[in-house]
Design an enzyme around this catalytic site. Sequence first.
Site, PDB file in Angstrom:
ATOM      1  N   TYR A 133      -8.858   5.887   7.465  1.00 16.95           N
ATOM      2  CA  TYR A 133      -8.957   6.270   8.882  1.00 16.95           C
ATOM      3  C   TYR A 133      -9.940   7.428   8.952  1.00 16.95           C
ATOM      4  CZ  TYR A 133      -4.721   3.527   9.905  1.00 16.95           C
ATOM      5  OH  TYR A 133      -3.803   2.519  10.063  1.00 16.95           O
ATOM      6  N   PRO A 175      -4.012   0.370  18.790  1.00 12.88           N
ATOM      7  CA  PRO A 175      -3.792  -0.113  17.425  1.00 12.88           C
ATOM      8  C   PRO A 175      -3.864   0.965  16.341  1.00 12.88           C
ATOM      9  CG  PRO A 175      -5.963  -0.768  18.203  1.00 12.88           C
ATOM     10  CD  PRO A 175      -5.270  -0.140  19.360  1.00 12.88           C
ATOM     11  N   TYR A 228       4.292   6.448  10.209  1.00 15.37           N
ATOM     12  CA  TYR A 228       3.422   5.344   9.778  1.00 15.37           C
ATOM     13  C   TYR A 228       4.216   4.253   9.059  1.00 15.37           C
ATOM     14  CZ  TYR A 228      -0.870   3.019   8.302  1.00 15.37           C
ATOM     15  OH  TYR A 228      -1.872   2.097   8.127  1.00 15.37           O
ATOM     16  N   LYS A 282       1.287  -0.260  15.069  1.00 14.13           N
ATOM     17  CA  LYS A 282       2.706  -0.386  15.434  1.00 14.13           C
ATOM     18  C   LYS A 282       3.037  -1.622  16.264  1.00 14.13           C
ATOM     19  CE  LYS A 282       4.572   3.075  13.458  1.00 14.13           C
ATOM     20  NZ  LYS A 282       4.367   2.537  12.126  1.00 14.13           N
ATOM     21  N   HIS A 290       0.844  -1.204   0.000  1.00 15.77           N
ATOM     22  CA  HIS A 290       0.000   0.000   0.000  1.00 15.77           C
ATOM     23  C   HIS A 290       0.871   1.243   0.000  1.00 15.77           C
ATOM     24  CE1 HIS A 290      -4.184  -1.516   1.357  1.00 15.77           C
ATOM     25  NE2 HIS A 290      -3.622  -2.332   0.500  1.00 15.77           N
TER      26      HIS A 290
END
Length: 391
Positions: free
Chosen positions: A201, A294, A386, A298, A72
């Site tokens: 998100y 979550p 990220y 990570k 991704h």
Amino acid sequence: MRTTVGIIGAGPAGLLLARLLQNAGIAAVVLESRDREYVERRQRAGILEQGTVDVLRAAGVGARLDREGLTHDGIELRFDRRRHRVDLPALTGGRSVTVYAQTEVCKDLIAARLTDGAPLLFGAEALAVEGAGTERPRVRYRHQRRESVLECDYVVGCDGFWGVARAAMPPALTRTYERTYPFAWLGILADVAPSHDELVYAHSDRGFALLSMRSPSVTRAYLQVPEGTDAGDWTHGQIWDELDRRLEVDDPAWRLARGPVTATSVTPMRSYVHEPMRHGRLFLAGDAAHIVPPTGAKGLNLAVGDVVTFARALTTYTRTGETALLDGYSAACLRRVWQAERFSYAMTTLLHRAPDATPFDDRIQLAGLDRVTTSRAAETDLAEAYTGFPF
Ligand code: APR
Ligand code: PHB
């Protein structure tokens, strides 16, 4: 029984550590309290940082990951009925993430260990670690109703948050840092193609939602729910309705595809760090030492960082007699851990609605999202965290 490294726990931390040590020619025994089926079915997160993928490949367990993992190059942030794509490689000099479920990583590592004929005992519950401060630490464990002792040169507690290894560290020498959140995640797995080809998100005035996936035909999605929620409190229809509301945007092209829900779960949200991560010859790795909520994806990646650090330190010591890396294990891991704690906390507080949130808090969150999506510096900060900090 006697070995060089006694590993407690066959989650991703323990299994990968066993693999790295095996590749370095260092003997280890893995003790896992659950059975193999349970470990292989346990549903957890599924985002691998670039560095994690590289480690798995280099360890010789990347074949199926390379075939089935989904690379991704972006994530989407949704807020205020708007969509914003964060282009990960463009902001990080080419780094991306891979969607491949943690449970699949565990299956690959278990298969590799059993193929090697290396010791991995299921149904073997560690009862206590003894002699952490001595040259010969031991793990007392129960296997097939018999109590035995595993004598080791080193013990690594990879036994998760509820394990026993942490308790063997003298309380006077340790300190814990903790934060709980007044909400949890209700997760579903559904047999339907993901409605978007990247993770979404979503911030909404009804709370957070996350749209993820496990494969091109399996959707994984989460809803922020009150702490203490039972998965049975929600019907599948109610979950889809709520996802629909929270993911709503002013874009006629958007539609949430529904399908049969095959599993539901509730994940509590917690930040936790245990310092130090080493006492004498007892080392902690993964969830045994730290928990992140979550939201930043990570948990697994931190566990990988810990065991790579330990394997490198022990391999160096074995080859050269140099102890600096073993001595520096805790400090090296904690630096990375706190960066992940910071990021996970920031993502969580940016995107979730606290039960006591005021209109001021709501506006601050929207300003934060506006900042991330209009300042390249702010967006780069998010993308770097990220995709992961170097091991
Ligand atoms: N004896 C033997 N095994 C034990 C014991 C014990 N006393 N206590 C716990 N275990 C086992 C658990 O059954 C589990 O299989 O230790 C393992 C710990 O695995 P995880 O909880 O998966 O922790 P870890 O390997 O550190 O993985 C990191 O990443 O996505 C996150 O939190 C998620 O589990 C994930 C973590
Ligand atoms: C998941 O797919 O399980 C997942 C993805 C991203 C997260 C957390 C969980 O931040």
